[in-house]
Design a protein around this motif. Structure first.
Motif, PDB file in Angstrom:
ATOM      1  N   GLY A   1       0.799  -1.213   0.000  1.00 35.01           N
ATOM      2  CA  GLY A   1       0.000   0.000   0.000  1.00 35.01           C
ATOM      3  C   GLY A   1       0.835   1.268   0.000  1.00 35.01           C
ATOM      4  N   TYR A   2       0.238   2.305  -0.552  1.00 35.87           N
ATOM      5  CA  TYR A   2       0.820   3.648  -0.491  1.00 35.87           C
ATOM      6  C   TYR A   2      -0.279   4.611  -0.051  1.00 35.87           C
ATOM      7  N   GLU A   3       0.077   5.549   0.832  1.00 32.11           N
ATOM      8  CA  GLU A   3      -0.895   6.520   1.320  1.00 32.11           C
ATOM      9  C   GLU A   3      -0.242   7.889   1.478  1.00 32.11           C
ATOM     10  N   LEU A   4      -0.924   8.906   0.995  1.00 33.78           N
ATOM     11  CA  LEU A   4      -0.521  10.298   1.183  1.00 33.78           C
ATOM     12  C   LEU A   4      -1.642  11.016   1.914  1.00 33.78           C
ATOM     13  N   GLU A   5      -1.325  11.612   3.059  1.00 33.82           N
ATOM     14  CA  GLU A   5      -2.310  12.377   3.823  1.00 33.82           C
ATOM     15  C   GLU A   5      -1.744  13.755   4.103  1.00 33.82           C
ATOM     16  N   ARG A   6      -2.553  14.784   3.820  1.00 31.73           N
ATOM     17  CA  ARG A   6      -2.118  16.169   4.016  1.00 31.73           C
ATOM     18  C   ARG A   6      -3.128  16.912   4.887  1.00 31.73           C
ATOM     19  N   HIS A   7      -2.606  17.781   5.741  1.00 27.18           N
ATOM     20  CA  HIS A   7      -3.444  18.567   6.642  1.00 27.18           C
ATOM     21  C   HIS A   7      -3.042  20.031   6.587  1.00 27.18           C
ATOM     22  N   GLY A   8      -4.043  20.902   6.408  1.00 26.39           N
ATOM     23  CA  GLY A   8      -3.809  22.327   6.584  1.00 26.39           C
ATOM     24  C   GLY A   8      -3.863  22.684   8.064  1.00 26.39           C
ATOM     25  N   GLU A   9      -3.875  23.965   8.348  1.00 21.72           N
ATOM     26  CA  GLU A   9      -3.892  24.415   9.741  1.00 21.72           C
ATOM     27  C   GLU A   9      -5.294  24.443  10.332  1.00 21.72           C
TER      28      GLU A   9
ATOM     29  N   PRO B   1      -7.923  25.900   0.382  1.00 26.57           N
ATOM     30  CA  PRO B   1      -7.572  24.472   0.341  1.00 26.57           C
ATOM     31  C   PRO B   1      -6.279  24.218   1.120  1.00 26.57           C
ATOM     32  N   LEU B   2      -6.327  23.299   2.080  1.00 29.07           N
ATOM     33  CA  LEU B   2      -5.157  22.945   2.891  1.00 29.07           C
ATOM     34  C   LEU B   2      -4.478  24.213   3.385  1.00 29.07           C
ATOM     35  N   SER B   3      -5.185  24.963   4.220  1.00 27.16           N
ATOM     36  CA  SER B   3      -4.807  26.321   4.608  1.00 27.16           C
ATOM     37  C   SER B   3      -3.489  26.372   5.376  1.00 27.16           C
ATOM     38  N   GLY B   4      -2.830  27.524   5.268  1.00 17.02           N
ATOM     39  CA  GLY B   4      -1.597  27.763   6.019  1.00 17.02           C
ATOM     40  C   GLY B   4      -0.468  26.855   5.578  1.00 17.02           C
TER      41      GLY B   4
END
Length: 542
Positions: A457-465, A484-487
Motif C-alpha cells: 500500500g501507499y498513502e498520502l495524507e495532508r493537513h492544513g492548519e 484548500p489545505l490552509s496555512g
C-alpha cells in the motif's frame, strides 16, 4: 431530557412492540476489527463477490450486515457455483466454504470443522446462548530516523488482550450481544492507540488497561429490525473511510431501526454522543439513510444527519422527516448560541459497475452553506470522495486493487456552537482525516492460498492548519473564503508492506512494515521526520 429517561422510554418502546418473525440470525457482523474476529475477512470477501458480480443488489453502503445477510449472500454464491452458473478461483471456493462453516448457525447448512463456541446452551427450536473467548497479542514498534525540534514518539508498545463475547437469540424475534475487549498495555504507551477506550492503571502505572464494549438488544418486527445499545455504523461507498458516517469512532449508544424491501434499505437512528470538553454534557445525533440498486449495476444512496445539544429534541426522532427543512424550527430551543442552529449534514453517493470486476464510486457531503450560490465562501463546507475497485486486475487471480481519494475543506465538521462539533469523544464521526485535509490511498492485495495474503500500500495524507475545534473567526470578514489545505501544509507519505495468515474460525496472524516520511510536522515549516513502524498481531479463538 436525561440519558436515563431516554433509555427507559426506548426499552419500554422495544418491549411493547416485541414480536416474532422470520430471521435466521439478528446478530451484527461487527465493524470494529479491534473488538472482534474474522469480521474484516468477512466484509472483504463479500466486497470481492459483489465486485465480481457473482451476487448483486446488495446495499453495501449501509453497514453493518447481520449474520443472516452474510449467510444469505454466501448461500446464493454457493448455489450458483454448484449449478455451474459462475466460476470461482480455487482460493475463493475455499474461503467461501470456510465462511459458510463459520456462519453455520445462520442456516448455511455447512457444518463447522471445529467448535464455534467455548460454551453453548441451546434448544435448537427456541433459543441459543453462546459464549466465545478469544485471546490476542499485538506488538507496535516505532523507530524515528531523524526529527527536527519536536520530541519523537517512538519505542515499543506491547498489548495482550482478552475478547469475551456473550450473545444469543430467542425464537426468531429477539437477540442480544455483548462483545468486549479487555487489553493490558505495557512498554511505551502510544496515546493515539485505543485513545477513546476506558483507561485504568495498575502496578503504579507500569501496567495500563484499555477496555471497550459493544452491546445491544435487537428485535425483529414485521416490517423492520429494531436495535437498542452500543454499536458502530458505516454509511457510504468508501473502503478506506466515508464522509458522513464512518466506523472510526468508538461505539455510541443508539436506538436504530432498519427496513429492507427487495434491493432498497432504509436506516434511521438516534444516538448519544460524548465530548471531552468539560462543559458539554448533553449531545445527540440523529440520522437516516436510504440506499438502493435501481439498476443491476448502479447503486445510489442519500443520507442526512443532525447533531445537537443542551436539550433532547423528540422532533428529530421521526425517521421520515427532512432535517434541512425542520431544523430551523426545532433549533430555536437552543439558547446556548442563539441563531446558530443545529449542525445538519447531507450526502449523496453512488456505485457503478459498467463491467464485471470494475467499480467506480463516489460521495459528496455538504455541511451548511450553498455551494451552488457561492462555492468559495467560507461557510460552504463540503467533502468529496471517489475511488475505483478492481478485482483480478490484468488477469491476476485472487488480487484486489483499490485507489481512493478524499478531500474535506477548511471548516467542515466545525460549528459556531461547540456542542454541535461533529465528533464522538475525540474522533470525527465522518472521515478519519478530519477537517482541512485530503488523503490518497492505494492498496494491492494478493492471496496466494486460501489462508496467506500479502498487501502492498501507499498513502498520502495532508493537513492544513484548520481543525475541527477552529470555527470561522467571529471577527473575520463576512465574505471571507475558504482555503484548500490552509496555512502551512503538513504531509505524510506512507509505504506499507504486510501479510496475513488467517484460518477462519480458528486463528489469525498479521504483520506489516510501514516506511513513513513526514514534512512540516505539526504544521511547522521545515520540521521533518522519517521513520519506520512495525506491527505484528496474533489472535486465537478458543
Amino acid at each position: 431530557m436525561s440519558h436515563r429517561i431516554l433509555h427507559i422510554i426506548s426499552v419500554v418502546f422495544l418491549f411493547c412492540y416485541l414480536s416474532f418473525a422470520q430471521a435466521a440470525s439478528l446478530i451484527n457482523v461487527p465493524l470494529n476489527p479491534d473488538i472482534s474476529d474474522f469480521n474484516t475477512e468477512t466484509y472483504r470477501f463479500i466486497h470481492r463477490l459483489l465486485n465480481k458480480r457473482v451476487v448483486s443488489g446488495v446495499t453495501r453502503g449501509s453497514l453493518p450486515f447481520t449474520r443472516k445477510q452474510v449467510a444469505s449472500i454466501l448461500l446464493d454464491v454457493s448455489q450458483k457455483q454448484e449449478n455451474g452458473d459462475i466460476s470461482l478461483s480455487v482460493n475463493d471456493q475455499k474461503r467461501l466454504r470456510e465462511l459458510l462453516a463459520f456462519y453455520s448457525e445462520a442456516d448455511t447448512q455447512t457444518p463447522p470443522d471445529r467448535r464455534l463456541h467455548l460454551m453453548t446452551l441451546t434448544d435448537n427450536a427456541s433459543y441459543r446462548f453462546s459464549f466465545d473467548m478469544r485471546a490476542g497479542h499485538q506488538e507496535i514498534t516505532r523507530l524515528v530516523d531523524n526529527m527536527s525540534e519536536v520530541p519523537a514518539d517512538e519505542g515499543n508498545m506491547h498489548t495482550t488482550a482478552l475478547f469475551p463475547h456473550l450473545y444469543g437469540q430467542v425464537e426468531e424475534g429477539f437477540a442480544f450481544s455483548a462483545d468486549m475487549a479487555y487489553r493490558f498495555l505495557y512498554g511505551d504507551i502510544f496515546d493515539d492507540v485505543y485513545q477513546d477506550e476506558s483507561k485504568y492503571r495498575q502496578l503504579e502505572g507500569q501496567l495500563k488497561n484499555r477496555t471497550t464494549i459493544n452491546s445491544y438488544l435487537k428485535f425483529n418486527l414485521p416490517w423492520f429490525e429494531l436495535q437498542f445499545g452500543q454499536d458502530n455504523l458505516q454509511w457510504g461507498p468508501g473502503y478506506h473511510g466515508n464522509l458522513l458516517v464512518s466506523s472510526n469512532p468508538i461505539a455510541m449508544d443508539m436506538v436504530k431501526f432498519q427496513a429492507a424491501f427487495k434491493t432498497i434499505t432504509f436506516t434511521g437512528f438516534t444516538g448519544v454522543l460524548e465530548d471531552m470538553v468539560e462543559d458539554i454534557n448533553d449531545k445527540y445525533i440523529s440520522g437516516h439513510r436510504a440506499e438502493g440498486y435501481f439498476w443491476d449495476r448502479f447503486g445510489f444512496g442519500v443520507s442526512e444527519v443532525v447533531v445537537y445539544g443542551n436539550r433532547f429534541e423528540p422532533g428529530y426522532l421521526n425517521p421520515v422527516n427532512i432535517y434541512l427543512i425542520n431544523e430551523q424550527t426545532i433549533s430555536r430551543a437552543d439558547s446556548r448560541a442563539p441563531g446558530s442552529g443545529d449542525n445538519v449534514f447531507a450526502s449523496v453517493d453512488m456505485r457503478l459497475r459498467l463491467m464485471d470486476n470494475f467499480e467506480i464510486y463516489g460521495e459528496l457531503m455538504v455541511d451548511d452553506g450553498n455551494p451552488a450560490a457561492s462555492f468559495k465562501h467560507w461557510d460552504t463546507k463540503f467533502g468529496i470522495l471517489g475511488g475505483i475497485y478492481i478485482t483480478d486486475p490484468f488477469g491476476l487471480k485472487d488480487t484486489d486493487l483499490h485507489a481512493e481519494y478524499a478531500f474535506v475543506n477548511q471548516y467542515t465538521y466545525t460549528h459556531v456552537n461547540p456542542v454541535n462539533v461533529y465528533r464522538h469523544f475525540t474522533s470525527v464521526i465522518g472521515h478519519h482525516i478530519g477537517t482541512d485535509a485530503d488523503n490518497l490511498w492505494i492498496e494491492l492485495r494478493r492471496r496466494f492460498t486460501d489462508k496467506l495474503e500479502t498487501v502492498f500500500g501507499y498513502e498520502l495524507e495532508r493537513h492544513g492548519e484548520g481543525d475541527i475545534e477552529k470555527n470561522h473567526p467571529a471577527d473575520a470578514p463576512k465574505d471571507d473564503v475558504w482555503t484548500p489545505l490552509s496555512g502551512i501544509t503538513e504531509s505524510e507519505h506512507r509505504i506499507r508492506i504486510g501479510f496475513n495468515w488467517v484460518d477462519i474460525g480458528h486463528y489469525s496472524i498479521y504483520g506489516e512494515w510501514n516506511r513513513v516520511w513526514r514534512r512540516n510536522y505539526g504544521n511547522q515549516f521545515g520540521v521533518h521526520e522519517t521513520g519506520n513502524e512495525i506491527q505484528a498481531k496474533v489472535l486465537y479463538r478458543f
